[in-house]
Write an enzyme that holds these catalytic residues in place. Structure first.
Site, mmCIF file in Angstrom:
data_model
loop_
_atom_site.group_PDB
_atom_site.id
_atom_site.type_symbol
_atom_site.label_atom_id
_atom_site.label_comp_id
_atom_site.label_asym_id
_atom_site.label_seq_id
_atom_site.Cartn_x
_atom_site.Cartn_y
_atom_site.Cartn_z
ATOM 1 N N LYS A 23 0.837 -1.214 0.000
ATOM 2 C CA LYS A 23 0.000 0.000 0.000
ATOM 3 C C LYS A 23 0.864 1.254 0.000
ATOM 4 C CE LYS A 23 -1.836 1.616 3.992
ATOM 5 N NZ LYS A 23 -1.450 3.021 4.174
ATOM 6 N N CYS A 117 -5.780 12.845 12.473
ATOM 7 C CA CYS A 117 -6.273 11.533 12.081
ATOM 8 C C CYS A 117 -6.116 10.602 13.247
ATOM 9 C CB CYS A 117 -5.502 11.014 10.897
ATOM 10 S SG CYS A 117 -3.885 10.505 11.397
ATOM 11 N N ASP A 305 4.671 0.659 12.031
ATOM 12 C CA ASP A 305 3.482 -0.054 11.561
ATOM 13 C C ASP A 305 3.436 -1.500 12.046
ATOM 14 O OD1 ASP A 305 2.775 2.248 10.292
ATOM 15 O OD2 ASP A 305 3.113 1.536 8.254
ATOM 16 N N ARG A 397 -8.371 -0.682 4.694
ATOM 17 C CA ARG A 397 -7.485 0.282 4.030
ATOM 18 C C ARG A 397 -6.159 -0.358 3.628
ATOM 19 N NH1 ARG A 397 -5.841 4.154 7.814
ATOM 20 N NH2 ARG A 397 -4.388 4.589 6.150
HETATM 21 C C1 UD1 Z 1 4.310 6.843 6.257
HETATM 22 C C2 UD1 Z 1 3.466 5.599 6.097
HETATM 23 C C3 UD1 Z 1 2.966 5.108 7.446
HETATM 24 C C4 UD1 Z 1 4.129 4.923 8.405
HETATM 25 C C5 UD1 Z 1 5.000 6.176 8.462
HETATM 26 C C6 UD1 Z 1 6.269 5.996 9.279
HETATM 27 C C7 UD1 Z 1 2.477 5.929 3.901
HETATM 28 C C8 UD1 Z 1 1.238 6.169 3.111
HETATM 29 N N1 UD1 Z 1 2.322 5.916 5.243
HETATM 30 O O1 UD1 Z 1 3.462 7.853 6.795
HETATM 31 O O2 UD1 Z 1 2.289 3.860 7.260
HETATM 32 O O3 UD1 Z 1 3.623 4.664 9.694
HETATM 33 O O4 UD1 Z 1 5.400 6.564 7.117
HETATM 34 O O5 UD1 Z 1 6.998 4.938 8.804
HETATM 35 O O6 UD1 Z 1 3.553 5.710 3.371
HETATM 36 N N2 UD1 Z 1 6.191 14.779 10.402
HETATM 37 C C9 UD1 Z 1 6.296 16.129 10.685
HETATM 38 N N3 UD1 Z 1 6.117 17.012 9.662
HETATM 39 C C10 UD1 Z 1 5.841 16.606 8.381
HETATM 40 C C11 UD1 Z 1 5.747 15.234 8.114
HETATM 41 C C12 UD1 Z 1 5.927 14.333 9.152
HETATM 42 O O7 UD1 Z 1 6.522 16.520 11.815
HETATM 43 O O8 UD1 Z 1 5.698 17.462 7.495
HETATM 44 C C13 UD1 Z 1 6.368 13.799 11.504
HETATM 45 C C14 UD1 Z 1 5.116 12.975 11.764
HETATM 46 O O9 UD1 Z 1 4.228 13.634 12.618
HETATM 47 C C15 UD1 Z 1 5.675 11.721 12.371
HETATM 48 C C16 UD1 Z 1 7.021 11.572 11.674
HETATM 49 O O10 UD1 Z 1 7.311 12.839 11.097
HETATM 50 O O11 UD1 Z 1 5.885 11.901 13.736
HETATM 51 C C17 UD1 Z 1 7.085 10.515 10.608
HETATM 52 O O12 UD1 Z 1 6.054 10.742 9.679
HETATM 53 P P1 UD1 Z 1 6.189 10.380 8.133
HETATM 54 O O13 UD1 Z 1 7.434 9.618 7.902
HETATM 55 O O14 UD1 Z 1 5.953 11.619 7.341
HETATM 56 O O15 UD1 Z 1 4.958 9.388 7.936
HETATM 57 P P2 UD1 Z 1 3.925 9.376 6.746
HETATM 58 O O16 UD1 Z 1 4.606 9.658 5.467
HETATM 59 O O17 UD1 Z 1 2.731 10.181 7.115
#
Ligand code: UD1
Length: 417
Positions: A23, A117, A305, A397
């Site tokens: 996914k 979320c 995850d 999902r």
């Molecule tokens: C992706 C995965 C999700 C997984 C996560 C971490 C997808 C669709 N989802 O989510 O299943 O759990 O990686 O491996 O690929 N953060 C910020 N600012 C930002 C972006 C992120 O502070 O602009 C923080 C988030 O709050 C979190 C951390 O960075 O604490 C990691 O998030 P991120 O790696 O961005 O996860 P996703 O891409 O949302």
């Protein structure tokens, strides 16, 4: 009417199961298909509600997108729109992944910021900082964020290795004039999969899987064909299920190296794991024991995850295990439900301590998020008696055929209304 999974626990699992496409790979790959003026055939594309939501966004933007068996065919040759309406954005939390691609392709993008979320607030500040570094301007309007500008190559330094921000930056940079480097990029295998897809379209990208990714932008792209990698988290879930219920299970279609931190934990807990290219076999002959602290971390650390499914397996057994969730707030929402099944877990902030118990019992429980929901199924398979797992829209999902796969492994699990 509430749909639920009825799980009759206590039956060991036995057999082999093929793992569907990832996914977390396919969502950015579908967004990347927007960049190619030609037909993209994406094989091993799982049939999941999040994939359907991405296809709906692509169609809204003016692409054709259709399913052909295990593949999805996307054609983004026609001119596209630049706005994504709120209802489509809300359908899927990770829809923000379309931002970089729409902006890059159209020179502007309008979409609402994804709200909070089930895993707590999901900031997108790093996504926006990357867009700004590439020369995009961002305005907050009544109809959401309006990003625009002709993008140019830049040095982007992420303050933390966000998966989504790395992907958004890659997709925007493919359309930018000149060379972009992304430093402190996320190193997840899904980023490598995205790079490989972009290469199949003719893009010039290198470095994915390391902390520095380099993109030579504005190279003419074309359609292409690509096969999505197997879903490492689905594989972890089935291995955790075998660890919880006992038995012998083999998963195929995943790269064992992507799961090595998880299989190391399951081995330490008392399972026998054999990994070879394309398959992982796990045997769990006896109750599990506690393991050294499990700290979630960006790849190649222990994946956030996999935290919930592995915790579910470790609830039954001897000894105690400490979990430290470093990636997301609110990622212990499965804990209260596991406690309803007889688990002994104490949570304080980011730390959860699991004291193994001799037996779990069936209960009526509710999924609050995707992986937490899968964890309840894992626990139910190892519990005595019947459980009802509700909140299946979360689980759907990310798992294409959870109950069919588990039934094939000998589990007693039925979807009921
Ligand atoms: C992706 C995965 C999700 C997984 C996560 C971490 C997808 C669709 N989802 O989510 O299943 O759990 O990686 O491996 O690929 N953060 C910020 N600012 C930002 C972006 C992120 O502070 O602009 C923080 C988030 O709050 C979190 C951390 O960075 O604490 C990691 O998030 P991120 O790696 O961005 O996860 P996703 O891409 O949302």
């Amino acid at each position: 009417m509430t749909t639920y999974l009825a799980v009759e626990g206590g039956y060991p699992l036995k057999g082999s199961v093929g793992i569907h496409g990832a996914k977390n790979s396919v969502l950015p790959i579908l967004a990347a298909a927007l960049l190619a003026p030609g037909e993209c055939v994406i094989h091993n594309c799982p049939s999941l509600s999040d994939v359907e939501a991405s296809l709906a966004i692509l169609r809204h933007l003016g692409c054709t997108a259709r399913r052909e068996g295990e593949a999805v065919v996307v054609d983004a040759s026609a001119p596209i729109r630049y706005d994504v309406p709120d209802e489509l954005m809300r359908e899927m939390r990770s829809s923000v992944i379309f931002l970089g691609a729409v902006l890059g392709r159209m020179g502007r993008a309008r979409m609402c910021a994804p709200g909070g979320c089930e895993l707590g607030p999901r900031p997108i500040d790093l996504h926006l900082a990357a867009i700004r570094a590439l020369g995009g301007t961002i305005a907050e309007t009544e109809e959401g964020l309006l990003c625009q500008g002709r993008l140019h190559g830049a040095d982007i330094v992420l303050s933390l290795p966000s998966v989504g921000a790395t992907e958004n930056a890659m997709l925007a940079a493919v359309c930018a004039d000149g060379v972009t480097t992304i430093t402190n990029a996320a190193r997840e295998p899904e980023i490598v999969d995205l790079q490989n897809f972009l290469l199949a379209l003719g893009a010039r990208v290198r470095g994915a899987g390391s902390s520095v990714i380099t993109i030579e932008g504005n190279v003419p792209l074309h359609g292409g064909s690509y096969t999505v990698m197997g879903d490492r988290i689905v594989a972890c879930t089935y291995l955790a299920a075998a660890a919880a219920a006992g038995g012998h299970v083999e998963v195929t279609g995943v790269d064992w190296r992507h799961l090595s931190t998880v299989t190391a934990v399951l081995t330490e807990a008392g399972c026998t794991v054999r990994s070879e290219p394309g398959r992982i076999a796990l045997t769990c002959p006896k109750p599990l024991n506690g393991v050294r602290p499990i700290r979630t971390a960006p790849y190649p650390g222990f994946p956030t995850d996999a935290q919930a499914p592995v915790m579910a397996a470790l609830c039954r057994g001897s000894g105690c295990t400490v979990f430290v969730e470093n990636m997301f707030d609110s990622r212990y929402r499965h804990v209260d439900e596991l406690i309803r099944m007889g688990a002994d877990i104490r949570v304080e902030g980011r730390v959860a301590v699991v004291y193994g118990v001799r037996r779990l019992h069936g209960a009526r429980v509710r999924a609050a998020d995707l992986r937490g929901g899968a964890a309840l199924v894992v626990a139910a398979l190892g519990a005595e008696g019947q459980s009802q797992v509700e909140g299946l829209h979360h689980i759907d999902r990310g798992y294409q055929c959870l109950e069919e796969d588990l039934t094939a492994l000998g589990a007693r699990i039925f979807r009921r209304q």
